[in-house]
Motif scaffolding. Sequence first.
Motif, PDB file in Angstrom:
ATOM      1  N   LYS A 260      -7.444 -17.208 -29.967  1.00  0.00           N
ATOM      2  CA  LYS A 260      -8.267 -17.931 -28.903  1.00  0.00           C
ATOM      3  C   LYS A 260      -8.188 -19.432 -29.431  1.00  0.00           C
ATOM      4  CE  LYS A 260     -12.646 -18.137 -28.732  1.00  0.00           C
ATOM      5  NZ  LYS A 260     -13.972 -17.705 -28.655  1.00  0.00           N
ATOM      6  N   TYR A 261      -8.685 -19.764 -30.663  1.00  0.00           N
ATOM      7  CA  TYR A 261      -8.721 -21.111 -31.089  1.00  0.00           C
ATOM      8  C   TYR A 261      -7.484 -21.819 -31.116  1.00  0.00           C
ATOM      9  CZ  TYR A 261     -13.170 -19.575 -32.928  1.00  0.00           C
ATOM     10  OH  TYR A 261     -14.612 -19.259 -33.218  1.00  0.00           O
TER      11      TYR A 261
ATOM     12  N   ALA B 136      -3.937 -26.036 -25.801  1.00  0.00           N
ATOM     13  CA  ALA B 136      -4.144 -26.470 -24.305  1.00  0.00           C
ATOM     14  C   ALA B 136      -4.476 -28.125 -24.298  1.00  0.00           C
ATOM     15  CB  ALA B 136      -5.124 -25.697 -24.007  1.00  0.00           C
TER      16      ALA B 136
ATOM     17  N   LEU C 248     -12.591 -28.192 -20.646  1.00  0.00           N
ATOM     18  CA  LEU C 248     -11.578 -27.198 -21.277  1.00  0.00           C
ATOM     19  C   LEU C 248     -12.712 -26.001 -21.185  1.00  0.00           C
ATOM     20  CD1 LEU C 248      -9.102 -26.048 -22.368  1.00  0.00           C
ATOM     21  CD2 LEU C 248     -10.298 -26.686 -24.523  1.00  0.00           C
TER      22      LEU C 248
ATOM     23  N   LYS D  82      -4.794 -21.296 -29.242  1.00  0.00           N
ATOM     24  CA  LYS D  82      -4.543 -21.474 -27.737  1.00  0.00           C
ATOM     25  C   LYS D  82      -5.330 -22.590 -27.178  1.00  0.00           C
ATOM     26  CE  LYS D  82      -2.442 -17.139 -26.721  1.00  0.00           C
ATOM     27  NZ  LYS D  82      -2.696 -15.910 -25.782  1.00  0.00           N
ATOM     28  N   THR D  83      -6.660 -22.675 -27.536  1.00  0.00           N
ATOM     29  CA  THR D  83      -7.478 -23.535 -27.146  1.00  0.00           C
ATOM     30  C   THR D  83      -6.961 -25.104 -27.580  1.00  0.00           C
ATOM     31  OG1 THR D  83      -9.582 -21.980 -27.063  1.00  0.00           O
ATOM     32  CG2 THR D  83      -9.844 -24.475 -27.146  1.00  0.00           C
TER      33      THR D  83
ATOM     34  N   GLU E 254     -10.586 -14.007 -31.968  1.00  0.00           N
ATOM     35  CA  GLU E 254     -11.090 -15.398 -32.119  1.00  0.00           C
ATOM     36  C   GLU E 254     -10.075 -16.412 -32.561  1.00  0.00           C
ATOM     37  OE1 GLU E 254     -13.629 -16.293 -30.625  1.00  0.00           O
ATOM     38  OE2 GLU E 254     -14.672 -14.366 -30.306  1.00  0.00           O
TER      39      GLU E 254
ATOM     40  N   VAL F 203     -12.981 -22.013 -21.443  1.00  0.00           N
ATOM     41  CA  VAL F 203     -12.369 -20.685 -21.929  1.00  0.00           C
ATOM     42  C   VAL F 203     -13.306 -19.493 -21.702  1.00  0.00           C
ATOM     43  CG1 VAL F 203     -11.496 -19.504 -24.061  1.00  0.00           C
ATOM     44  CG2 VAL F 203     -11.523 -22.031 -23.818  1.00  0.00           C
ATOM     45  N   ASN F 204     -12.668 -18.540 -21.133  1.00  0.00           N
ATOM     46  CA  ASN F 204     -13.577 -17.423 -20.829  1.00  0.00           C
ATOM     47  C   ASN F 204     -12.984 -15.929 -20.821  1.00  0.00           C
ATOM     48  OD1 ASN F 204     -16.135 -17.980 -19.684  1.00  0.00           O
ATOM     49  ND2 ASN F 204     -15.614 -18.087 -17.501  1.00  0.00           N
ATOM     50  N   TRP F 205     -13.412 -15.039 -21.598  1.00  0.00           N
ATOM     51  CA  TRP F 205     -13.189 -13.649 -21.934  1.00  0.00           C
ATOM     52  C   TRP F 205     -13.253 -13.106 -20.356  1.00  0.00           C
ATOM     53  CZ3 TRP F 205     -10.569 -10.001 -24.347  1.00  0.00           C
ATOM     54  CH2 TRP F 205     -10.976  -8.851 -24.071  1.00  0.00           C
TER      55      TRP F 205
ATOM     56  N   SER G 247     -16.828 -23.250 -24.234  1.00  0.00           N
ATOM     57  CA  SER G 247     -15.716 -21.947 -24.645  1.00  0.00           C
ATOM     58  C   SER G 247     -16.497 -20.507 -24.890  1.00  0.00           C
ATOM     59  CB  SER G 247     -15.349 -22.169 -25.992  1.00  0.00           C
ATOM     60  OG  SER G 247     -14.308 -21.082 -26.433  1.00  0.00           O
ATOM     61  N   GLU G 248     -16.372 -19.748 -23.844  1.00  0.00           N
ATOM     62  CA  GLU G 248     -17.124 -18.310 -23.810  1.00  0.00           C
ATOM     63  C   GLU G 248     -18.380 -18.654 -24.125  1.00  0.00           C
ATOM     64  OE1 GLU G 248     -14.945 -14.836 -25.298  1.00  0.00           O
ATOM     65  OE2 GLU G 248     -13.983 -15.963 -26.315  1.00  0.00           O
TER      66      GLU G 248
END
Length: 158
Positions: free
Chosen positions: A35-36, A42, A146, A38-39, A32, A148-150, A117-118
């Motif tokens: 991910k944050y 972006a 934006l 990188k989010t 997590e 964001v997907n697993w 996000s997810e």
Amino acid sequence: MNVQRRSHGPAHFRRLYESHPDPWRLRTSAYEQTKYRKTIAALENRCFGSAFEVGCSIGVLTRLLAPRCRALLAVDIIEEPLTEARAACVDQPWVRFERRQVPQEWPDGTFDLIVLSEVLYFLSPADIATVVDRSAGSLAPTGVVLLVNWQGRSDDPC
């Protein structure tokens, strides 16, 4: 591939939060935290007038997005995590939290940033299509969605 036909409703998420106040370990998981970072990266150095975050949970990403926004509406499908999210962003008065079920309760207005996000894999294919339409309809001309997907397998049995 098992394709979900119906969106997960509030009861699914209540069960998750009853089992743990942070069911995805948003504050502590190395995944997590990466991910944050990188989010936010972006988004580069952009600032946004009005932003909308779907599925904010306990507000960890919301708190990171807030300094880049003049106004931020963060929503979740149930009230339980929003209490913690409000506390996490109490010093950011331009952030609003509301209980809404997306896509049915999509907010009015235009947004410079929409963050998904997810969250899409909790929705049915029909609801994902509605999110796409509503995002396109409420996005400012120079706005950003934006996503964001697993893409790996989930431990979530539902």
